[in-house]
Structures are given as C-alpha cells and as structure tokens.
Design a protein around this motif. Sequence first.
Motif, PDB file in Angstrom:
ATOM      1  N   ILE A 253       0.860  -1.184   0.000  1.00 19.27           N
ATOM      2  CA  ILE A 253       0.000   0.000   0.000  1.00 19.27           C
ATOM      3  C   ILE A 253       0.895   1.232   0.000  1.00 19.27           C
ATOM      4  O   ILE A 253       1.976   1.246   0.602  1.00 19.27           O
ATOM      5  N   ALA A 254       0.465   2.256  -0.699  1.00 24.95           N
ATOM      6  CA  ALA A 254       1.106   3.567  -0.692  1.00 24.95           C
ATOM      7  C   ALA A 254       0.007   4.590  -0.913  1.00 24.95           C
ATOM      8  O   ALA A 254      -0.934   4.355  -1.677  1.00 24.95           O
ATOM      9  N   ILE A 255       0.114   5.713  -0.228  1.00 26.83           N
ATOM     10  CA  ILE A 255      -0.888   6.770  -0.334  1.00 26.83           C
ATOM     11  C   ILE A 255      -0.172   8.064  -0.696  1.00 26.83           C
ATOM     12  O   ILE A 255       0.846   8.415  -0.098  1.00 26.83           O
ATOM     13  N   THR A 256      -0.698   8.772  -1.685  1.00 23.82           N
ATOM     14  CA  THR A 256      -0.125  10.045  -2.108  1.00 23.82           C
ATOM     15  C   THR A 256      -1.240  11.085  -2.224  1.00 23.82           C
ATOM     16  O   THR A 256      -2.427  10.770  -2.124  1.00 23.82           O
ATOM     17  N   HIS A 257      -0.847  12.335  -2.442  1.00 19.80           N
ATOM     18  CA  HIS A 257      -1.805  13.364  -2.826  1.00 19.80           C
ATOM     19  C   HIS A 257      -2.226  13.113  -4.270  1.00 19.80           C
ATOM     20  O   HIS A 257      -1.486  12.496  -5.037  1.00 19.80           O
ATOM     21  N   ALA A 258      -3.400  13.579  -4.655  1.00 24.97           N
ATOM     22  CA  ALA A 258      -3.754  13.624  -6.070  1.00 24.97           C
ATOM     23  C   ALA A 258      -2.950  14.742  -6.716  1.00 24.97           C
ATOM     24  O   ALA A 258      -2.735  15.790  -6.110  1.00 24.97           O
ATOM     25  N   PRO A 259      -2.448  14.553  -7.940  1.00 27.44           N
ATOM     26  CA  PRO A 259      -1.625  15.582  -8.580  1.00 27.44           C
ATOM     27  C   PRO A 259      -2.290  16.960  -8.553  1.00 27.44           C
ATOM     28  O   PRO A 259      -3.440  17.120  -8.945  1.00 27.44           O
ATOM     29  N   GLY A 260      -1.526  17.946  -8.055  1.00 27.09           N
ATOM     30  CA  GLY A 260      -2.013  19.320  -7.988  1.00 27.09           C
ATOM     31  C   GLY A 260      -2.813  19.647  -6.743  1.00 27.09           C
ATOM     32  O   GLY A 260      -3.174  20.805  -6.532  1.00 27.09           O
ATOM     33  N   LYS A 261      -3.064  18.656  -5.901  1.00 28.66           N
ATOM     34  CA  LYS A 261      -3.885  18.856  -4.701  1.00 28.66           C
ATOM     35  C   LYS A 261      -3.007  18.583  -3.471  1.00 28.66           C
ATOM     36  O   LYS A 261      -2.926  17.465  -2.982  1.00 28.66           O
ATOM     37  N   MET A 262      -2.367  19.645  -3.000  1.00 31.80           N
ATOM     38  CA  MET A 262      -1.251  19.548  -2.075  1.00 31.80           C
ATOM     39  C   MET A 262      -1.635  19.764  -0.615  1.00 31.80           C
ATOM     40  O   MET A 262      -2.735  20.221  -0.305  1.00 31.80           O
ATOM     41  N   LEU A 263      -0.669  19.482   0.239  1.00 31.00           N
ATOM     42  CA  LEU A 263      -0.750  19.932   1.619  1.00 31.00           C
ATOM     43  C   LEU A 263      -0.298  21.383   1.652  1.00 31.00           C
ATOM     44  O   LEU A 263       0.826  21.703   1.264  1.00 31.00           O
ATOM     45  N   VAL A 264      -1.156  22.277   2.113  1.00 31.01           N
ATOM     46  CA  VAL A 264      -0.796  23.685   2.269  1.00 31.01           C
ATOM     47  C   VAL A 264      -0.317  23.874   3.699  1.00 31.01           C
ATOM     48  O   VAL A 264      -1.062  23.653   4.656  1.00 31.01           O
ATOM     49  N   THR A 265       0.937  24.263   3.866  1.00 24.37           N
ATOM     50  CA  THR A 265       1.544  24.367   5.187  1.00 24.37           C
ATOM     51  C   THR A 265       1.465  25.799   5.702  1.00 24.37           C
ATOM     52  O   THR A 265       1.009  26.719   5.022  1.00 24.37           O
ATOM     53  N   ASP A 266       1.964  25.983   6.933  1.00 25.78           N
ATOM     54  CA  ASP A 266       2.083  27.318   7.519  1.00 25.78           C
ATOM     55  C   ASP A 266       3.481  27.900   7.322  1.00 25.78           C
ATOM     56  O   ASP A 266       3.775  28.992   7.816  1.00 25.78           O
ATOM     57  N   ILE A 267       4.350  27.207   6.602  1.00 23.77           N
ATOM     58  CA  ILE A 267       5.732  27.624   6.438  1.00 23.77           C
ATOM     59  C   ILE A 267       5.840  28.647   5.304  1.00 23.77           C
ATOM     60  O   ILE A 267       5.350  28.405   4.203  1.00 23.77           O
ATOM     61  N   ALA A 268       6.490  29.766   5.579  1.00 23.63           N
ATOM     62  CA  ALA A 268       6.690  30.764   4.533  1.00 23.63           C
ATOM     63  C   ALA A 268       7.626  30.215   3.462  1.00 23.63           C
ATOM     64  O   ALA A 268       8.662  29.621   3.772  1.00 23.63           O
ATOM     65  N   SER A 269       7.257  30.409   2.202  1.00 21.08           N
ATOM     66  CA  SER A 269       8.088  29.919   1.094  1.00 21.08           C
ATOM     67  C   SER A 269       9.497  30.493   1.166  1.00 21.08           C
ATOM     68  O   SER A 269      10.473  29.813   0.810  1.00 21.08           O
ATOM     69  N   GLU A 270       9.629  31.725   1.628  1.00 18.39           N
ATOM     70  CA  GLU A 270      10.945  32.358   1.692  1.00 18.39           C
ATOM     71  C   GLU A 270      11.867  31.645   2.678  1.00 18.39           C
ATOM     72  O   GLU A 270      13.096  31.746   2.560  1.00 18.39           O
ATOM     73  N   GLN A 271      11.301  30.914   3.641  1.00 18.66           N
ATOM     74  CA  GLN A 271      12.137  30.137   4.547  1.00 18.66           C
ATOM     75  C   GLN A 271      12.852  29.003   3.819  1.00 18.66           C
ATOM     76  O   GLN A 271      13.841  28.473   4.310  1.00 18.66           O
ATOM     77  N   LEU A 272      12.349  28.642   2.644  1.00 18.70           N
ATOM     78  CA  LEU A 272      12.936  27.562   1.867  1.00 18.70           C
ATOM     79  C   LEU A 272      13.894  28.074   0.800  1.00 18.70           C
ATOM     80  O   LEU A 272      14.477  27.276   0.063  1.00 18.70           O
ATOM     81  N   SER A 273      14.059  29.398   0.702  1.00 22.00           N
ATOM     82  CA  SER A 273      14.929  29.962  -0.306  1.00 22.00           C
ATOM     83  C   SER A 273      16.374  29.961   0.197  1.00 22.00           C
ATOM     84  O   SER A 273      16.627  29.859   1.398  1.00 22.00           O
ATOM     85  N   VAL A 274      17.316  30.092  -0.724  1.00 13.82           N
ATOM     86  CA  VAL A 274      18.728  30.035  -0.363  1.00 13.82           C
ATOM     87  C   VAL A 274      19.409  31.380  -0.459  1.00 13.82           C
ATOM     88  O   VAL A 274      20.588  31.503  -0.107  1.00 13.82           O
ATOM     89  N   LEU A 275      18.741  32.404  -0.949  1.00 12.01           N
ATOM     90  CA  LEU A 275      19.338  33.723  -1.094  1.00 12.01           C
ATOM     91  C   LEU A 275      18.405  34.771  -0.498  1.00 12.01           C
ATOM     92  O   LEU A 275      17.199  34.602  -0.530  1.00 12.01           O
TER      93      LEU A 275
END
Length: 275
Positions: A253-275
């Motif tokens: 068994i494996a469970i995934t999201h449906a394509p395009g239907k994501m987990l929306v987090t509370d993490i700011a995208s800029e926290q994932l940037s490198v510059l």
Amino acid sequence: MLAGQNNTIATNQHEASLNQARELRQLARNGSFNGSTSGFASGLAQGNIVILPKAWADDFLVFCQRNPVACPLLAVSAPGEPLLETLGEDIDIRTDIPEYHVFRHGKLTEKTNDIRDLWWDDMVTFVLGCSFSFEDALMRAGISLRNIDCQSNVSMYRTNIPVESSEHFGGTMVVSMRPFKPADAIRAVQITTRYPKSHGAPVHLGHPSMIGIDDISAPDFGDAVPIHDDEIPVFWACGVTPQVAIANAKPPIAITHAPGKMLVTDIASEQLSVL
C-alpha cells in the motif's frame, strides 16, 4: 515610516495567508474542498505527500536523497504519527489533503478525501517540496502564470528523464510545465533557482519531444493550458515523480496526494529559499 508601513502590509498579508491555509485544510478535512491548491495561501509552502509502511520507508528515503530535485524533503514523520506539527497548526495528514490516491501493489485503486480507515500504526509520511511554493515569487516579479490565470491545475507530464534508483524505487521523472515568453522564461530560471526545496530551476526548456513528451496539449496529469506562438514551455521537476516510482516498486500500500492537490503548510516559502 514607509518601511514600517511596508512591514505592516507584509505582516497582514502573511496573516491572511495563514488564515487561508488553515481554512483550506479545515475545508479538506470536512470534505468541502477537493480542488487544486495552486494560487492558494500566497507566500506559504505547499507539499507533495507520500505515505508508506515503515518496511518500505527507509528505501524511499534513500530514493529521495538520491533525487533531491524531484523529491526535495521537507519533513518525515515518526512511524504511526499523523500530526505534522513542524509544518503547521493542527495538521492531520489523514484528512487535510483535498484528495488522496491509494496505490496497492503499484496500482491506483482508490481516490478519497479521508484515509483514517486506511491508516496503519507504522505508516510513515514524507512531505516533499512543490513548485506551487515558488509561484508567488514569480508573480511578485511580474510574471503571470497560465494555470493561475486560467484557474486550472498545472500541466504535468511523464518524461524519459531517468531518476536514480534505490533498491525498489525508480523510473523516470514527471515534470510540471508553465509557458512563458523567452524573457520571462529567463527570469523564471533566475528566480526559481533560489528555491531548491521547491524543485529549484527548470530541468528543461522548449522542445517537449526531447524529454519524451509527444503531445504537449495532452498532459498526463492536471489540465492542459494554451501555449501562445511567442511562448516556450518551461519544465520543472515534479513531486508526482514518486507515483511513477511507486508503480514500479509495488509496495502493498502507498498513499499520495492527487496531482495538484497539495498539503498547504504554515511555512513561509521564503524560509525555503537560499538567497
């Protein structure tokens, strides 16, 4: 004074996005929302999901480590733990995705918006970065996105680009596509390079046939969008890649999201940037 006003505006926008993310997760939990999450909760990171029994999790972790562009790891849960406190407030991975795909022995057998009845005590959740997380940065740079303009899911395609295999998981990469005029395509490369945890820079520009895409008007996942005569298609690695690897590995068994239907987090995208 102006700097203070800008900070206040940014803070208000962040709070609005947090509220939208939490509302969206609640709507998914209640079964009231099952659409694409592209364009929602501006400035917050979104994640692809893979859930596997513990016996398969270590090998999938190796697969992710060997393919950081297609499978950038944001979080890995403890076995049996459905809550993802490091990614946001009150996130329950069993209910907070708009739609789940359930694979049994590599075959897609079920689509559902609630996997509590399928949950095993040793399930391990992987959250992988998603290209939706850099869409806000592109739009802030004045680059329009066709999937958002059309209020549709992003176009995704199977390719002939090989990934590096682990013991059981392997195959070829899935990519997402956004069309741009050449000048905007160059700018998009520059911007998305800053976001390696959201797939980073594109893996291919133009000429879809060179990466095994025979018909750009017929995506394998998501929705088709128009590509204008003065535009080129730009392709990013996509977190649907693990679904191809799951089909090849054939775990019970494996469970995934449906394509395009994501987990929306509370993490700011800029926290994932490198510059």
